[in-house]
Structure formats: C-alpha cells, structure tokens
Design an enzyme around this catalytic site. Structure first.
Site, short mmCIF file in Angstrom:
data_model
loop_
_atom_site.label_atom_id
_atom_site.label_comp_id
_atom_site.label_asym_id
_atom_site.label_seq_id
_atom_site.Cartn_x
_atom_site.Cartn_y
_atom_site.Cartn_z
CD GLU A 83 -3.09 -0.95 2.19
OE1 GLU A 83 -3.02 -0.01 3.01
OE2 GLU A 83 -4.02 -1.76 2.16
CD GLU A 122 -3.69 -5.66 3.87
OE1 GLU A 122 -4.53 -4.87 4.36
OE2 GLU A 122 -2.47 -5.48 3.90
C1 BGC Z 1 -2.86 -2.33 5.82
C2 BGC Z 1 -2.88 -3.07 7.13
C3 BGC Z 1 -3.99 -2.54 7.99
C4 BGC Z 1 -5.31 -2.81 7.31
C5 BGC Z 1 -6.53 -2.31 8.06
C6 BGC Z 1 -4.21 -1.99 5.29
O1 BGC Z 1 -4.25 -0.62 5.08
O2 BGC Z 1 -2.04 -2.97 4.90
O3 BGC Z 1 -1.62 -2.94 7.73
O4 BGC Z 1 -3.97 -3.06 9.29
O5 BGC Z 1 -5.32 -2.23 6.04
O6 BGC Z 1 -6.47 -0.93 8.21
#
Ligand code: BGC
Length: 471
Positions: free
Chosen positions: A170, A366
């Site tokens: 990110e 993610e």
């Molecule tokens: C990041 C994580 C974070 C998650 C939830 C992403 O922006 O890669 O490190 O914990 O989202 O905010």
C-alpha cells in the site's frame, strides 16, 4: 456455526490465505539486535496513537510464531502473507545484516513450509529503519536502492522456500497518511509534496523486483490499496473532483507499475529526478498484481475547505481540489467503514477495463473488517457473525468479478490475528483469532471455524465448488 453461507465455487487452485505485518504482530522491538523503526518513534509521540499504544509487545508473535503457524495449519489455508521487519534484518537500513533477525524469518518460513502453508513475503510494510528516516526516508531517492538491497539479502536467504513476493504494501496509504497528512509514521504533513515519497517507493518496487529476480526469486507482485471513487452527485463539479481524487489514490499507484507512466502530466511535473528513466524501472513485468480492498470513497467538489479523509477523520488542509464525504446507506464495521462488497467487484472490473492485457493475474492481498469483538464467552467462543457475513459477501464479489472475466487467483484475509491497528491501536480487531492483550492467549473466533469448515470441505471435495458443509 452462527451462519450458513453458500460460498460460490472457486477453482481448485484458488489460493485462500491470511495476512499480517511485522510491526503489527511481532513485538520484541528491542530483542535479537533489531534496530529502531519509524513506528517505534511515532508511537512515542504524545497523541499520535490512540491511548498511547504501540507495537512494543503487540501479539508477541516473535516468541509465539510456532503457535500462530499451528493456527494457520489447523485453519487449512494455502498461504500466509507476512512482512519482514527491515530494522530487524538491517538495523540501520544500510549497514551490516543482523544475522539473528534474518534467522528469525528463516525459522518462520521453515515452520510454515513444515505446516504446508506457503510463505508470501512483503518486504516493506511501513516499518522503515529510523536511521534511513534520519537521512530523509522515502523523500530521499537512495532509500529505493536500500530497499533493493534488502530484497537481495532476503531473496537469497529465503527464496528457495517463499512462494510469492511483494516489495511494497500500500504505497498510497504510506504516502497519504505518513507523508501528506502526518497521521501515520513518519508523521510528515507535506501535502502534495508527498508525491515524491510515492515515486521513490515505486522506484524501490521496480529495483526490488529486479533484485529479487537476480537472486533467483519468482512469482513477484505488489500489494496495493484500491477502491472505486464515486462522485457525490451527477453534477460536473463533483464528477471532476472525483476524477482528480481517483487519479491520485488509484492510478498514480497502478499506472506506473502496469503501464510505465503517470496518469496525468500535472502529477509527473511535481516530481524531481529522472522520472522517465525511473518509470522504465518501475514497470517491471509482474507475475501478478495484488489488490487490498476495504471501502469505496465518495468525493464532492471542494466547499469551504472542510472535509475529512478515511476513518481517522483527518482534517484536510484547505484548498484541495476535492472533498471526501461519508458514504451513506450501508452498514458499517465498528471502525466506521462502510461495508460495500460490490465495491470489490467494481474495482476489479475497473482494472480489467483500464489495463486489459497489461493486467497480470490478480490476488486480493487483503480484505477484512474490524469489529469490537468481546472476550471469549463461557463456552470459549467469540461469536463474530458479522465477520463471517463480511467475508462470505466479499468472496461472492470476487466470484462475480471472475465471472466478468477478471483473472483472480486468491484471497487473503486481513488478518489471522487481532493486532496493532496503527494509529487506532488495539481496539480495532480484524483477526480470525482473538488475542487477549493481557495474557496474549489466542482464541479462534467463529469466523475462523467458518473458514476452517469451508477449507476442510474443499479439501475433501476437490472436484467442484467450495461449499460449507450443509449448504
Ligand atoms: C494495511 C494493514 C492494515 C489494514 C486495516 C491496510 O491498510 O495494509 O496494515 O492493518 O489495512 O487498516
């Protein structure tokens, strides 16, 4: 089981994984020769992190990694996306390698392989060595070369066992929150000046891809945050403002990687250095592209300078050409993020349309949600039904994108464990596994059991659909 959801069919080789990041779970920040990171420094700034919390102990994964890998094995996931802590491996970012730090990841990777879980490694998930920050951090072009050196060190040591690589996590969030608005480490509030830090991260990505390939590593991508941007109304001013915002948060980060150019000359003109040569380096051919998805954004034309961005509700400086507004009409997580599964289908099809054959296969690197889950009940259960719904609905959105022709190869849940949610601290719980921060005990939540049942059923029936038992 709290809920029964049919899971739409996925190919047998579709990768189900879980994700986490070093600073959010490891703790042990002064052990094993680890150097200081920008997050150690940022957490020490009064008011920077909720309740003054930090990653000093976190989930103590550094000491409990065997237990955590066993949880992944029992869950039945194919892969685990971890990040290496740069200051643990190279404490000052540029000097000698810390053997004890590298040994930790070597043991972790061995443990994963023995458990049948493929390691997927992120090199930089926001925890820059403080010594590099003292030298300008990502505003300094040399940091891109330092990342490539880290890639060589880690690639040579772990490359024989790691199944997926991504130099960056990110860059948009690290740029906006860390360098433009100052609400994440390193706490810089440079406004549009932060674009230089974005460019250097992207250059670091390109150089690291080259370094990894030279070290004999393959299957390389990136984990980049993307989401649809919608205008608040059909009015031309809102549409134009949304377009500007979309260019900044989505295409400034995807176009250089996939097309070798910035999406607008005005953006490239803000940068210094040999930008055209850098773009040729940034656009290394990738084996896959990773999308991290959380929530769409709604943008209006600027009004009186008021406006906030994201869940941190950061006040934006006046004079910006856009104004984020809350997205109404959807349920929200306990973090306040609107739950819009179709936004995942939408961003994936936008990528298909924008990049065509330049888009390699995609992974959802993610997807996840924070709910303020209670402690385990008398039966030892954490009944997080809403998290089950969340993932079932987002998996259905992925399936819909695949049906629309997007080549999606996997889905990584953020996160395996509750962990340190950056400036929001420990209150926000994203995990499939509950962590008691007093005892550090781990308790699988109902969502863990739900995934486990799905993955078990899938293993016993590799002929067709992945379905929950009984569905
Ligand atoms: C990041 C994580 C974070 C998650 C939830 C992403 O922006 O890669 O490190 O914990 O989202 O905010």
């Amino acid at each position: 089981m709290a809920a029964q959801h049919p899971i739409p069919g996925f190919p047998d080789d579709f990768v189900f994984g879980v994700a986490a990041a070093a600073y959010q779970i490891e703790g042990a920040v002064t052990e094993g020769g680890r150097g200081r990171s920008i997050w150690d420094e940022f957490c020490a700034v009064p008011g920077a992190v909720a309740r003054g919390e930090s990653g000093a102990v976190a989930t103590d994964h550094y000491h409990r990694y065997r237990e955590d890998v066993a949880l992944m094995r029992d869950l039945g996931v194919d892969a685990y996306r971890l990040s290496v802590s740069w200051p643990r491996i190279r404490p000052d970012g540029t000097g000698p390698v810390n053997a004890a730090g590298l040994d930790f990841y070597d043991r972790l990777v061995d443990e994963l392989c023995a458990a049948g879980v493929t390691p997927a490694v992120t090199l930089f998930h926001w925890d820059l060595p403080q010594a590099l920050q003292d030298d300008g951090g990502w505003m300094n072009r040399a940091t891109a070369e330092r990342l490539a050196e880290l890639a060589t060190v880690v690639g040579k040591r772990l490359g024989d066992r790691v199944g997926m690589w991504m130099p960056l996590n990110e860059p948009v969030v690290h740029t906006l929150y860390g360098h433009a608005l100052g609400v994440h480490a390193p706490g810089l509030a440079l406004g549009f000046g932060a674009l230089q830090a974005a460019h250097h991260q992207l250059l670091g990505h390109g150089l690291s891809v080259q370094a990894l390939r030279s070290a004999g590593c393959g299957n390389i991508g990136i984990a980049s945050n993307h989401a649809p941007v919608h205008p608040a109304t059909d009015g031309p001013a809102d549409i134009e403002a949304a377009d500007v915002y979309d260019h900044i948060v989505n295409w400034t980060f995807a176009d250089p990687v996939l097309l070798g150019k910035y999406p607008a000359d005005e953006l490239a003109a803000l940068l210094t250095g040999p930008v055209d040569d850098d773009l040729a380096t940034i656009a290394q051919p990738l084996d896959w592209y990773g999308v991290n998805y959380y929530e769409p954004t709604v943008i209006a034309a600027p009004g009186d300078g008021a406006g906030t961005v994201g869940v941190l509700e950061v006040d934006l400086p006046p004079g910006l050409p856009f104004a984020p507004v809350p997205l109404q009409g959807y349920p929200t997580t306990d973090f306040g993020w609107p739950i819009v599964p179709d936004g995942l289908r939408e961003i994936l099809t936008l990528f298909r349309d924008r990049f065509g054959s330049a888009l390699p296969p995609v992974y959802i690197t993610e997807s996840g949600c924070s709910f303020h889950d209670p402690d385990p009940d008398a039966d030892g259960r954490v009944r997080d039904t809403r998290r089950i719904d969340y993932h079932a609905d987002h998996l259905a959105a992925v399936r819909a994108a695949m049906d629309a022709g997007v080549d999606v190869r996997g889905y990584f849940v953020w996160s395996i464990l509750d962990n340190f949610e950056w400036a929001a601290g420990y209150r926000e719980r994203f995990g499939l596994v509950h962590v008691d921060y007093d005892t550090l005990d781990r308790t699988p939540k109902d969502s863990y059991r739900w995934f486990q049942a799905m993955l078990t059923a899938r293993r016993t029936d590799r002929n067709g659909d992945t379905r929950l038992p009984g569905s």
